[in-house]
Design a protein around this motif. Structure first.
Motif, PDB file in Angstrom:
ATOM      1  N   VAL A  76      -5.350  16.142  -2.063  1.00 35.84           N
ATOM      2  CA  VAL A  76      -5.595  15.833  -3.155  1.00 35.84           C
ATOM      3  C   VAL A  76      -5.116  14.439  -4.373  1.00 35.84           C
ATOM      4  CG1 VAL A  76      -8.027  15.922  -5.437  1.00 35.84           C
ATOM      5  CG2 VAL A  76      -7.590  17.259  -2.382  1.00 35.84           C
ATOM      6  N   THR A  77      -5.972  13.259  -4.365  1.00 35.48           N
ATOM      7  CA  THR A  77      -5.687  12.479  -5.944  1.00 35.48           C
ATOM      8  C   THR A  77      -6.855  12.869  -6.787  1.00 35.48           C
ATOM      9  OG1 THR A  77      -5.059  10.736  -4.420  1.00 35.48           O
ATOM     10  CG2 THR A  77      -5.538  10.319  -6.686  1.00 35.48           C
ATOM     11  N   VAL A  78      -5.923  12.544  -8.053  1.00 37.06           N
ATOM     12  CA  VAL A  78      -6.761  13.591  -9.229  1.00 37.06           C
ATOM     13  C   VAL A  78      -6.735  12.579 -10.400  1.00 37.06           C
ATOM     14  CG1 VAL A  78      -6.850  14.983 -11.197  1.00 37.06           C
ATOM     15  CG2 VAL A  78      -5.842  16.175  -9.755  1.00 37.06           C
ATOM     16  N   TRP A  79      -8.313  12.324 -10.630  1.00 37.42           N
ATOM     17  CA  TRP A  79      -8.249  11.153 -11.665  1.00 37.42           C
ATOM     18  C   TRP A  79      -8.620  11.947 -12.984  1.00 37.42           C
ATOM     19  CZ3 TRP A  79      -7.181   6.234 -10.767  1.00 37.42           C
ATOM     20  CH2 TRP A  79      -7.443   5.434  -9.124  1.00 37.42           C
ATOM     21  N   CYS A  80      -7.938  11.653 -13.847  1.00 39.66           N
ATOM     22  CA  CYS A  80      -8.429  11.962 -15.608  1.00 39.66           C
ATOM     23  C   CYS A  80      -9.357  11.211 -16.081  1.00 39.66           C
ATOM     24  CB  CYS A  80      -7.554  13.003 -15.962  1.00 39.66           C
ATOM     25  SG  CYS A  80      -7.295  14.453 -15.131  1.00 39.66           S
ATOM     26  N   VAL A  81     -10.118  11.254 -16.848  1.00 39.85           N
ATOM     27  CA  VAL A  81     -10.334   9.938 -17.676  1.00 39.85           C
ATOM     28  C   VAL A  81     -10.642  10.524 -19.547  1.00 39.85           C
ATOM     29  CG1 VAL A  81     -12.822   8.984 -18.479  1.00 39.85           C
ATOM     30  CG2 VAL A  81     -11.826   9.678 -16.131  1.00 39.85           C
ATOM     31  N   ASP A  82      -9.993  10.071 -19.541  1.00 42.61           N
ATOM     32  CA  ASP A  82      -9.980  10.494 -21.515  1.00 42.61           C
ATOM     33  C   ASP A  82     -10.619   9.497 -22.120  1.00 42.61           C
ATOM     34  OD1 ASP A  82      -8.808  11.401 -23.632  1.00 42.61           O
ATOM     35  OD2 ASP A  82      -7.728   9.564 -24.099  1.00 42.61           O
ATOM     36  N   ASP A  83     -11.703  10.232 -22.282  1.00 46.08           N
ATOM     37  CA  ASP A  83     -12.604   9.523 -22.992  1.00 46.08           C
ATOM     38  C   ASP A  83     -12.879   9.590 -24.300  1.00 46.08           C
ATOM     39  OD1 ASP A  83     -14.666   8.148 -22.871  1.00 46.08           O
ATOM     40  OD2 ASP A  83     -16.458   9.562 -22.862  1.00 46.08           O
ATOM     41  N   ALA A  84     -11.671   9.602 -25.414  1.00 50.32           N
ATOM     42  CA  ALA A  84     -11.029   9.257 -26.499  1.00 50.32           C
ATOM     43  C   ALA A  84     -10.675  10.089 -27.099  1.00 50.32           C
ATOM     44  CB  ALA A  84     -12.131   8.114 -27.024  1.00 50.32           C
ATOM     45  N   SER A  85     -10.234  10.953 -26.660  1.00 53.32           N
ATOM     46  CA  SER A  85     -10.219  12.088 -27.028  1.00 53.32           C
ATOM     47  C   SER A  85      -9.504  11.861 -28.687  1.00 53.32           C
ATOM     48  CB  SER A  85      -9.354  13.413 -26.269  1.00 53.32           C
ATOM     49  OG  SER A  85     -10.085  13.070 -24.938  1.00 53.32           O
ATOM     50  N   ASP A  86      -9.236  13.240 -29.610  1.00 52.09           N
ATOM     51  CA  ASP A  86      -8.596  13.295 -30.786  1.00 52.09           C
ATOM     52  C   ASP A  86      -7.616  14.087 -30.655  1.00 52.09           C
ATOM     53  OD1 ASP A  86     -10.734  14.109 -31.722  1.00 52.09           O
ATOM     54  OD2 ASP A  86     -11.237  13.216 -32.980  1.00 52.09           O
ATOM     55  N   ASP A  87      -7.833  15.379 -30.506  1.00 50.76           N
ATOM     56  CA  ASP A  87      -7.205  16.016 -29.907  1.00 50.76           C
ATOM     57  C   ASP A  87      -5.572  16.718 -29.409  1.00 50.76           C
ATOM     58  OD1 ASP A  87      -8.333  16.373 -27.620  1.00 50.76           O
ATOM     59  OD2 ASP A  87      -8.180  18.063 -27.377  1.00 50.76           O
ATOM     60  N   GLY A  88      -5.350  15.874 -28.461  1.00 57.19           N
ATOM     61  CA  GLY A  88      -4.105  15.891 -28.261  1.00 57.19           C
ATOM     62  C   GLY A  88      -4.119  15.745 -26.488  1.00 57.19           C
ATOM     63  N   THR A  89      -5.290  15.669 -25.762  1.00 57.79           N
ATOM     64  CA  THR A  89      -5.633  15.696 -24.656  1.00 57.79           C
ATOM     65  C   THR A  89      -4.887  14.746 -23.705  1.00 57.79           C
ATOM     66  OG1 THR A  89      -7.755  16.256 -24.764  1.00 57.79           O
ATOM     67  CG2 THR A  89      -7.074  15.217 -22.926  1.00 57.79           C
ATOM     68  N   LEU A  90      -4.673  13.328 -24.772  1.00 57.44           N
ATOM     69  CA  LEU A  90      -3.431  12.287 -23.406  1.00 57.44           C
ATOM     70  C   LEU A  90      -2.520  12.722 -23.806  1.00 57.44           C
ATOM     71  CD1 LEU A  90      -3.841   9.924 -22.903  1.00 57.44           C
ATOM     72  CD2 LEU A  90      -3.032   8.374 -24.704  1.00 57.44           C
ATOM     73  N   ALA A  91      -2.594  13.560 -24.519  1.00 60.58           N
ATOM     74  CA  ALA A  91      -0.818  14.192 -24.609  1.00 60.58           C
ATOM     75  C   ALA A  91      -0.820  15.390 -23.322  1.00 60.58           C
ATOM     76  CB  ALA A  91       0.043  14.506 -25.638  1.00 60.58           C
ATOM     77  N   GLU A  92      -1.299  16.123 -22.759  1.00 63.01           N
ATOM     78  CA  GLU A  92      -1.240  16.698 -22.070  1.00 63.01           C
ATOM     79  C   GLU A  92      -0.976  15.753 -20.616  1.00 63.01           C
ATOM     80  OE1 GLU A  92      -1.111  20.454 -21.888  1.00 63.01           O
ATOM     81  OE2 GLU A  92      -1.155  20.868 -24.099  1.00 63.01           O
ATOM     82  N   LEU A  93      -1.560  15.191 -20.643  1.00 65.66           N
ATOM     83  CA  LEU A  93      -2.232  14.137 -19.320  1.00 65.66           C
ATOM     84  C   LEU A  93      -0.634  13.898 -19.154  1.00 65.66           C
ATOM     85  CD1 LEU A  93      -5.428  13.109 -20.007  1.00 65.66           C
ATOM     86  CD2 LEU A  93      -5.069  14.607 -17.912  1.00 65.66           C
ATOM     87  N   GLU A  94      -0.998  12.946 -19.969  1.00 64.54           N
ATOM     88  CA  GLU A  94       0.878  12.712 -20.203  1.00 64.54           C
ATOM     89  C   GLU A  94       2.507  13.425 -19.330  1.00 64.54           C
ATOM     90  OE1 GLU A  94       1.390  10.636 -23.935  1.00 64.54           O
ATOM     91  OE2 GLU A  94       0.237   9.124 -23.653  1.00 64.54           O
ATOM     92  N   ALA A  95       1.898  14.659 -19.595  1.00 62.29           N
ATOM     93  CA  ALA A  95       3.158  15.480 -18.670  1.00 62.29           C
ATOM     94  C   ALA A  95       2.873  15.276 -17.746  1.00 62.29           C
ATOM     95  CB  ALA A  95       2.782  16.910 -19.335  1.00 62.29           C
ATOM     96  N   PHE A  96       2.243  14.731 -17.107  1.00 60.86           N
ATOM     97  CA  PHE A  96       2.202  14.271 -15.698  1.00 60.86           C
ATOM     98  C   PHE A  96       2.182  12.945 -14.898  1.00 60.86           C
ATOM     99  CE2 PHE A  96      -0.782  17.825 -16.768  1.00 60.86           C
ATOM    100  CZ  PHE A  96      -0.521  19.126 -15.945  1.00 60.86           C
ATOM    101  N   ALA A  97       3.044  12.207 -16.278  1.00 60.85           N
ATOM    102  CA  ALA A  97       3.435  10.475 -15.497  1.00 60.85           C
ATOM    103  C   ALA A  97       3.544  10.273 -14.326  1.00 60.85           C
ATOM    104  CB  ALA A  97       3.634  10.359 -16.624  1.00 60.85           C
ATOM    105  N   ASP A  98       4.967  11.599 -13.963  1.00 60.85           N
ATOM    106  CA  ASP A  98       5.860  11.349 -12.741  1.00 60.85           C
ATOM    107  C   ASP A  98       5.436  12.430 -11.466  1.00 60.85           C
ATOM    108  OD1 ASP A  98       5.631  13.982 -13.662  1.00 60.85           O
ATOM    109  OD2 ASP A  98       7.728  14.888 -12.692  1.00 60.85           O
ATOM    110  N   GLN A  99       4.110  12.288 -11.766  1.00 64.58           N
ATOM    111  CA  GLN A  99       3.021  13.198 -10.269  1.00 64.58           C
ATOM    112  C   GLN A  99       2.632  11.429  -9.822  1.00 64.58           C
ATOM    113  OE1 GLN A  99       3.474  15.605  -8.792  1.00 64.58           O
ATOM    114  NE2 GLN A  99       4.413  16.293 -10.619  1.00 64.58           N
ATOM    115  N   PRO A 100       2.704  11.197  -8.774  1.00 67.12           N
ATOM    116  CA  PRO A 100       1.440  10.438  -8.032  1.00 67.12           C
ATOM    117  C   PRO A 100       0.165  10.266  -8.181  1.00 67.12           C
ATOM    118  CG  PRO A 100       3.020  10.821  -6.745  1.00 67.12           C
ATOM    119  CD  PRO A 100       4.275  11.794  -7.535  1.00 67.12           C
ATOM    120  N   ARG A 101      -0.457  11.676  -7.396  1.00 66.99           N
ATOM    121  CA  ARG A 101      -1.289  11.677  -7.635  1.00 66.99           C
ATOM    122  C   ARG A 101      -1.928  12.068  -7.992  1.00 66.99           C
ATOM    123  NH1 ARG A 101      -2.522  16.751  -4.967  1.00 66.99           N
ATOM    124  NH2 ARG A 101      -0.328  17.458  -5.268  1.00 66.99           N
TER     125      ARG A 101
END
Length: 528
Positions: A76-101
């Protein structure tokens, strides 16, 4: 005939028709639900699986959700849509920057926070850009999951079965929805919940797995299976076809999932309901957020009423599906009509009791004893029977008495939906379409405001940080306030939420070698 007699006859007729139509509908969905069969599943290797996870301030849950998807679904390829979050959601998603999926779709204001449909459309555009031009879009399956969801590890196997995407004319499939607190413990951490909260959790789990599942069983026969906001899977080719006609696959209704299902049916697609797989979502443990959630659903259903004319005129939707869709779209308006009818019946009943010689006893002896059995059979019975169905098909560890009690609570629980319909109607009258995201249980609680001492009661404030800058000035650190020590409370038994039975056995024959089912898979399952 006097005016009073005519009014009473009209009131009795309206109450009788509403009662009989509701009981007939409950009986029909129950019969089809008990007759529903099971699919044997298929191989998911012939499909390209993509999952969209909309995220708006989901920092407390999104990390674990993505890790679970990577571990349980190596295809499965995962697509996470950060909808202008202001609580650190983007930082949580950046932890998966090395994951090609894992792909992150960033949306920024003012384009962001325009609703869930707009976020899903943004991910759909990115998937279209990412896929090669020669990709077979009929074999590309796009799923939608909430940020706090856990998907059944055997989900792709079940969805690839001949009854679902294994048949070319099936365009979309909705899986069964469960509550995360009732799922097996390896999918959810135990959390402390009050007794009232545990009851609400169990009622929501029963609602989705019994009456709503039964409604979907009927829709499978009529050809009008509805899509849900969590656990829906659609062929990309069908999403593209809808976008060619209407600009985007998803649109602006608050019930964007049901709206998508209508577009699929109007486009000539076939929708299905998969009871062999499931998605678990977090249940609400307080009544106010629950009413707010159901108000949004009711208002979304009212908004989708504008499609009724197109459904009636469509030659691609068969008559049985048209009738079922019309019934669903009319349901909130019927509830609006039923509320004053039943309240008027209650007022008339009170009037007769008060004006009968001998009061309540005289009314009872003169034939009033027949009213409580009617209320029990036609008022409480259609709700209470789902407790028995829930025990028989989902949770056999429940005793019969607890199942009956749960069914009676379901009758009381239904009044929250009646309240939600009236709140939705008020929002429609005032043209309000804004919405506030429901908070997760894992979200950090805002600090309480300091409270001054009153009399001999001493309430301490939350200690301030070491320094806080305001403009160009610096606020010096405040000395900590003394805190009163309160005696420790004894922990409540069973405070970790309702227990659930072991995972269902009906999917044991669907195990596929490429789908890991271990609770903690190795890193080899994560990296491609």
């Amino acid at each position: 005939m006097s005016t009073e007699t005519q009014s009473l006859a009209l009131l009795n007729t309206a109450a009788f028709l509403l009662c009989v139509s509701f009981c007939a509908y409950v009986l029909s969905i129950l019969v089809f639900h008990l007759k529903s069969g099971r699919s044997r599943g298929g191989s998911p290797d012939g499909f390209d699986w993509h999952v969209i996870v909309p995220c708006r301030n989901e920092a407390s849950v999104i990390g674990e959700t993505v890790r679970r998807l990577l571990c349980d679904f190596p295809q499965v390829t995962v697509w996470c849509v950060d909808d202008a979050s202001d609580d650190g959601t983007l930082a949580e998603l950046e932890a998966f920057a090395d994951q090609p999926r894992v792909h992150v779709v960033r949306r920024q204001l003012p384009d962001a926070r325009q609703g869930k449909g707009a976020a899903l459309n943004a991910a759909w555009r990115r998937i279209e850009q990412w896929l090669p031009a020669d990709a077979d879009r009929t074999r590309v399956i796009v799923g939608v999951l909430d940020a706090d969801s856990r998907l059944d590890p055997q989900g792709p196997v079940a969805l690839a079965g001949r009854q679902y995407f294994g048949t070319p004319d099936v365009g979309a499939v909705q899986v069964e929805v469960r509550m995360l607190q009732c799922a097996p413990r390896r999918y959810a951490q135990a959390t402390a919940t009050s007794r009232w909260g545990r009851l609400l959790v169990r009622l929501q789990d029963m609602e989705f797995r019994a009456p709503i599942a039964a409604m979907q069983s009927l829709r499978r026969r009529t050809g009008s299976v509805a899509m849900g906001g969590n656990g829906q899977f659609t062929r990309l080719s069908l999403l593209d076809e809808i976008a060619e006609q209407h600009g985007t696959p998803w649109h602006g209704a608050l019930l964007e999932d049901f709206e998508l299902g209508l577009h699929i049916l109007l486009a000539g697609g076939r929708t299905e309901y998969c009871a062999e797989s499931w998605v678990a979502q977090e249940a609400l443990t307080r009544i106010r957020p629950l009413v707010r959630q159901r108000t949004r659903w009711a208002q979304g259903s009212m908004q989708c009423g504008r499609y009724l004319g197109r459904v009636l005129r469509s030659s691609r939707i068969r008559n049985s599906a048209t009738l079922e869709i019309a019934h669903f779209l009319a349901a909130p308006w019927t509830q609006l009509l039923g509320t004053p009818v039943y309240l008027a019946c209650l007022v008339v009943l009170t009037y007769y009791i008060d004006n009968t010689a001998g009061g309540l006893r005289g009314w009872w002896n003169s034939g009033g004893w027949g009213v409580p059995p009617l209320v029990l059979v036609f008022g409480i019975g259609p709700f209470a029977l789902w407790g028995i169905v829930y025990r028989a098909r989902c949770e056999p560890q429940l005793s019969v008495s607890k199942a009956l009690l749960l069914g009676i609570c379901h009758w009381l629980y239904s009044y929250a939906q009646s309240l939600a319909v009236w709140l939705a109607f008020a929002r429609m009258l005032t043209a309000r379409t804004d919405w506030q995201k429901t908070a997760r249980a894992a979200d950090p609680q805002p600090p309480s405001a300091p409270v001054r001492a009153v009399g001999r009661a001493s309430v301490t404030a939350t200690p301030a940080p070491r320094s806080a800058s305001v403009g160009t000035a610096t606020v010096p650190p405040q000395p900590p306030q003394p805190r009163r020590l309160l005696p420790a409370r004894r922990p409540r038994r069973g405070g970790d939420g309702p227990r659930s039975i072991r995972p269902p056995r009906h999917l044991s024959h669907l195990t596929h070698p490429t789908t890991p089912t271990t609770d903690r898979p190795t890193i080899a399952h994560v990296r491609k």
